[in-house]
Design a protein around this motif. Structure first.
Motif, PDB file in Angstrom:
ATOM      1  N   VAL A   1       0.840  -1.203   0.000  1.00  0.00           N
ATOM      2  CA  VAL A   1       0.000   0.000   0.000  1.00  0.00           C
ATOM      3  C   VAL A   1       0.876   1.254   0.000  1.00  0.00           C
ATOM      4  N   ASP A   2       0.561   2.147  -0.900  1.00  0.00           N
ATOM      5  CA  ASP A   2       1.194   3.464  -0.962  1.00  0.00           C
ATOM      6  C   ASP A   2       0.250   4.451  -0.276  1.00  0.00           C
ATOM      7  N   VAL A   3       0.675   4.997   0.858  1.00  0.00           N
ATOM      8  CA  VAL A   3      -0.174   5.882   1.654  1.00  0.00           C
ATOM      9  C   VAL A   3       0.262   7.326   1.459  1.00  0.00           C
ATOM     10  N   ARG A   4      -0.691   8.184   1.126  1.00  0.00           N
ATOM     11  CA  ARG A   4      -0.413   9.603   0.943  1.00  0.00           C
ATOM     12  C   ARG A   4      -1.420  10.419   1.736  1.00  0.00           C
ATOM     13  N   ILE A   5      -0.931  11.516   2.309  1.00  0.00           N
ATOM     14  CA  ILE A   5      -1.782  12.409   3.091  1.00  0.00           C
ATOM     15  C   ILE A   5      -2.137  13.628   2.251  1.00  0.00           C
ATOM     16  N   ALA A   6      -3.422  13.938   2.184  1.00  0.00           N
ATOM     17  CA  ALA A   6      -3.896  15.170   1.540  1.00  0.00           C
ATOM     18  C   ALA A   6      -4.451  16.061   2.641  1.00  0.00           C
ATOM     19  N   ASN A   7      -3.731  17.122   2.932  1.00  0.00           N
ATOM     20  CA  ASN A   7      -4.076  18.003   4.050  1.00  0.00           C
ATOM     21  C   ASN A   7      -4.573  19.336   3.503  1.00  0.00           C
ATOM     22  N   PHE A   8      -5.828  19.682   3.810  1.00  0.00           N
ATOM     23  CA  PHE A   8      -6.445  20.888   3.261  1.00  0.00           C
ATOM     24  C   PHE A   8      -6.721  21.900   4.374  1.00  0.00           C
ATOM     25  N   GLY A   9      -6.646  23.168   4.018  1.00  0.00           N
ATOM     26  CA  GLY A   9      -7.022  24.227   4.940  1.00  0.00           C
ATOM     27  C   GLY A   9      -8.520  24.446   4.938  1.00  0.00           C
ATOM     28  N   GLY A  10      -8.992  25.213   5.922  1.00  0.00           N
ATOM     29  CA  GLY A  10     -10.425  25.447   6.037  1.00  0.00           C
ATOM     30  C   GLY A  10     -11.022  26.195   4.860  1.00  0.00           C
ATOM     31  N   GLY A  11     -10.199  26.911   4.102  1.00  0.00           N
ATOM     32  CA  GLY A  11     -10.712  27.664   2.960  1.00  0.00           C
ATOM     33  C   GLY A  11     -10.692  26.921   1.650  1.00  0.00           C
ATOM     34  N   ALA A  12     -10.219  25.669   1.634  1.00  0.00           N
ATOM     35  CA  ALA A  12     -10.153  24.897   0.389  1.00  0.00           C
ATOM     36  C   ALA A  12     -11.556  24.616  -0.145  1.00  0.00           C
ATOM     37  N   THR A  13     -11.754  24.814  -1.442  1.00  0.00           N
ATOM     38  CA  THR A  13     -13.051  24.547  -2.054  1.00  0.00           C
ATOM     39  C   THR A  13     -13.135  23.085  -2.493  1.00  0.00           C
ATOM     40  N   LEU A  14     -14.348  22.654  -2.753  1.00  0.00           N
ATOM     41  CA  LEU A  14     -14.540  21.294  -3.256  1.00  0.00           C
ATOM     42  C   LEU A  14     -13.803  21.082  -4.567  1.00  0.00           C
ATOM     43  N   GLN A  15     -13.839  22.070  -5.435  1.00  0.00           N
ATOM     44  CA  GLN A  15     -13.170  21.932  -6.727  1.00  0.00           C
ATOM     45  C   GLN A  15     -11.662  21.772  -6.548  1.00  0.00           C
ATOM     46  N   GLN A  16     -11.084  22.530  -5.627  1.00  0.00           N
ATOM     47  CA  GLN A  16      -9.652  22.395  -5.363  1.00  0.00           C
ATOM     48  C   GLN A  16      -9.320  21.011  -4.822  1.00  0.00           C
ATOM     49  N   MET A  17     -10.155  20.508  -3.934  1.00  0.00           N
ATOM     50  CA  MET A  17      -9.900  19.183  -3.379  1.00  0.00           C
ATOM     51  C   MET A  17     -10.050  18.094  -4.442  1.00  0.00           C
ATOM     52  N   VAL A  18     -11.056  18.241  -5.295  1.00  0.00           N
ATOM     53  CA  VAL A  18     -11.260  17.260  -6.367  1.00  0.00           C
ATOM     54  C   VAL A  18     -10.056  17.212  -7.300  1.00  0.00           C
ATOM     55  N   ARG A  19      -9.564  18.382  -7.687  1.00  0.00           N
ATOM     56  CA  ARG A  19      -8.411  18.415  -8.597  1.00  0.00           C
ATOM     57  C   ARG A  19      -7.197  17.747  -7.975  1.00  0.00           C
ATOM     58  N   ARG A  20      -6.962  18.023  -6.724  1.00  0.00           N
ATOM     59  CA  ARG A  20      -5.780  17.445  -6.087  1.00  0.00           C
ATOM     60  C   ARG A  20      -5.914  15.935  -5.903  1.00  0.00           C
ATOM     61  N   LEU A  21      -7.103  15.466  -5.553  1.00  0.00           N
ATOM     62  CA  LEU A  21      -7.283  14.049  -5.236  1.00  0.00           C
ATOM     63  C   LEU A  21      -7.409  13.175  -6.477  1.00  0.00           C
TER      64      LEU A  21
END
Length: 683
Positions: free
Chosen positions: A49-69
């Protein structure tokens, strides 16, 4: 693409965390760091398993999170650390993920969803599994099932979870015992699971988060604390904790936030402070300790305070009272706690010369509007910095499970999933809204220390209580037509209407970035407050008020800078710390001493020696402007005050050691402690 293994493609697990605050820097992803460290250290899972952490700030939008993930390699497992503020976004991310990868696994964990599977799985159909408690070993078991080709709908053999079974029902497995030996959990720091630096090589978080123990012996009605309330405290070993502190010191990390429920309650906490001091003697860091201090102020607590004070370590000590009303304390399950003997604790803290602030909860069953204001003012006579948090009905808490007994009426908003209390047997909806208006000003001006010195002099010399001053501003603002007053009114009303206390941060930013705030506050003081001040004290109080305005921290965001930065201030490095230096008009530089004399009861007071000079403001305030425990570090000081603070910090350091204003050190020390701790963890 992820690397290939002998049995095929390595599975990709993405651990997702989102903080509550919209800040320029990240909040350390401690919970996900634990999970990654556990998987990476496991012989099988580390290969598969390759484990990666995606850590977002409180101001991150859904679109920003979708693009990164979802723009790169597609994850096989999404695991979310869920709180009330992020569950709406995480549920939508899970829905999108299932459209792209229908066979992928979605795991929800965290205090907001534990033991809430019927509601969570019913509402967010894309979620497969809910973890009911500590997740470090549960998550590893889930990954083993995934790697072995198991079905996410057939997980009955894994204790401590709820899942959506193939027949459409929700199944909950046997509870899992709490982790008795915490050193079995891999260190997210020493293992390298949590990245410490950003692309520019700077520490990437607002502070380092760590735990020294888990559990809380109390069972307050409003609290859940990760499910560990009313339980025996379990601790990490001293050897492990020393290694982590040395790691933080070597990395030059200034602020340590300890995520314990009652720090300063155990003798082991004194040892922990000694180990912080040792790390600072070696490396010069950490310099600040922030934690939830012990509710009951025992002798052990005051020994901890003395240790912190005498070493020059910076900390603010919390009086977590929550209410001063006797009936409300009874409902809270805190009636017989020694916490109620708070006046003696304040006197001892004042005698030690340390900063303290108090916490209250508004909206608890039994508390009326008038009763709360009376308690607020009684507390403010002793402690002017008061943090007030509106009651939220947290899942699994006593209040949530017994809402009918208190007549609690709640509302879940569209933005988050918290149950905000609208009314109860002692509080109407109108009373609640009126209090939220008051709390808007209380959180900005008192809790976040926009005004720091004026409160006690106004009370003792003019007879004006803190609530009277705050409500006077609220009334005065309503009558104004200027732009700044309009901006503040709009944000205040948004907070009052939404019952979302976090909205005050928008108002706090206005106070730091809008040049017109100074003129507005001066007009309010002149028109609303000064006429109520006895003439013999008017000029003296003018000085103290002007000092508070002049020494407010500088918000140094390049996009929305503090208006004072338009003067292109000099930047000076003093003892390894960077300061803006701003020339000021004549101020009474001995205001803190003057306030101390007023609080001690002196009445024969003079305005003191007035002197012109520069004020020194630590840079970087915009990174943590909404954190009331960090704000006092950024208040403007004279050069003499800066030097005095440095002497206090340096008094315990050995001459010539590398910590005298620098973060230098030897990595070898870290390698030794990391190896030692890993041996302990595997034992």
């Amino acid at each position: 693409m992820p690397e290939q293994t002998a049995i095929g493609r390595k599975r990709l697990a993405c651990l997702i965390q989102q903080g509550v605050w919209d800040m320029p820097v990240e909040t350390m992803p401690l919970a996900m760091g634990y999970l990654k460290a556990m998987v990476d250290a496991d012989d099988l899972l580390g290969r598969e398993v390759d484990v990666r952490i995606a850590n977002f700030g409180g101001g991150a939008t859904l679109q920003q999170m979708v693009r990164r993930l979802f723009s790169g390699p597609m994850p096989d497992i999404l695991a979310f650390s869920v709180f009330g503020w992020n569950i709406q976004a995480f549920g939508r991310l899970a829905e999108t993920f299932k459209q792209i990868n229908p066979s992928g696994w979605v795991v929800f964990g965290g205090p907001h969803v534990a033991h809430q599977a019927e509601r969570v799985l019913g509402r967010w159909r894309a979620v497969d599994v809910v973890v009911n408690g500590e997740g470090e070993f549960v998550f590893c078991d889930l990954l083993r099932a995934c790697v072995a080709g198991g079905r996410v709908t057939e997980l009955d053999s894994i204790d401590g979870i709820s899942f959506a079974a193939g027949d459409g029902t929700v199944r909950t497995t046997r509870p899992r015992d709490r982790i008795g030996t915490l050193d079995r959990i891999q260190s997210p720091f020493l293992s390298g699971a949590i990245e410490m630096k950003d692309a520019a090589g700077r520490f990437r978080y607002d502070a380092a988060l760590m735990e020294s123990n888990r559990g809380c012996p109390y069972a307050c009605s409003f609290c859940y604390w990760g499910g560990a309330i009313g339980q025996k405290v379990r601790a990490f070993s001293r050897e492990r904790l020393k290694a982590e502190l040395d790691f933080f010191g070597w990395h030059g990390i200034e602020s340590l936030v300890l995520c314990d429920a009652n720090f300063g309650m155990r003798a082991a906490d004194l040892v922990f402070i000694e180990d912080i001091i040792q790390a600072r003697e070696t490396h010069g860091f950490p310099r600040h300790l922030i934690t939830s201090w012990s509710k009951n102020k025992s002798e052990t607590f005051f020994e901890a305070v003395h240790l912190v004070k005498s070493s020059g370590l910076c900390s603010t000590f919390t009086l977590a009272l929550q209410t001063l009303d006797e009936d409300t304390l009874q409902h809270m399950g805190r009636k017989n706690m020694r916490i109620n003997q708070w006046k003696g604790a304040v006197d001892r803290l004042d005698a030690l010369g340390v900063d303290s602030y108090a916490e209250l909860i508004w909206g608890a069953p039994g508390e009326t509007y008038d009763g709360f204001i009376e308690g607020y003012d009684r507390l403010a006579e002793q402690v002017s910095c008061i943090a007030v948090y509106p009651l939220l009905l947290l899942p699994n808490s006593h209040y949530a499970d017994n809402r009918a007994a208190h007549g609690l009426v709640t509302l879940r908003t569209l933005e988050d999933d918290f149950e905000r209390v609208l009314s109860h047997d002692a509080m109407t909806i109108d009373d609640n809204r009126k209090m939220m208006r008051f709390l808007f000003w209380a959180r900005i001006l008192s809790e976040n220390s926009v005004f720091r010195n004026i409160w006690s002099p106004l009370l003792r010399l003019a007879g004006m209580s803190q609530s009277q001053v705050l409500l006077a501003l609220d009334t005065w603002i309503d009558a104004q037509t200027d732009r700044i007053s309009g901006l503040l009114r709009a944000v205040r009303d948004q907070m009052a209407d939404s019952l979302d206390a976090s909205r005050y941060t928008a108002g706090l930013r206005i106070f730091y970035t809008e040049a017109g705030v100074l003129d507005m506050l001066l007009a309010w003081w002149t028109q609303s407050i000064r006429p109520l001040v006895p003439a013999p004290h008017a000029d003296l109080l003018d000085d103290i008020f002007a000092y508070d305005l002049a020494t407010r921290p500088i918000y140094d965001d390049l996009e929305r800078p503090d208006w004072r930065l338009q003067q292109e201030p000099a930047v000076e490095t003093v003892h390894g710390e960077c300061f803006y230096v701003i020339d000021c008009q004549e101020i009474c530089c001995d205001v803190p001493e003057l306030v101390r004399r007023i609080k001690s009861g002196e009445r024969n007071l003079s305005r003191g020696v007035r002197t012109a000079g520069g004020l020194y403001f630590r840079t970087g305030f915009q990174r943590c402007f909404a954190n009331q425990e960090f704000a006092p570090r950024y208040v403007g000081k004279t050069r003499a005050m800066v030097e005095a603070a440095n002497r206090s910090r340096s008094q315990t350091l050995s001459p010539g050691h590398p910590g005298a204003g620098t973060s230098s050190g030897k990595p070898g020390t870290i390698e030794e402690t990391s190896t030692r701790t890993n041996r302990v963890s595997h034992a």
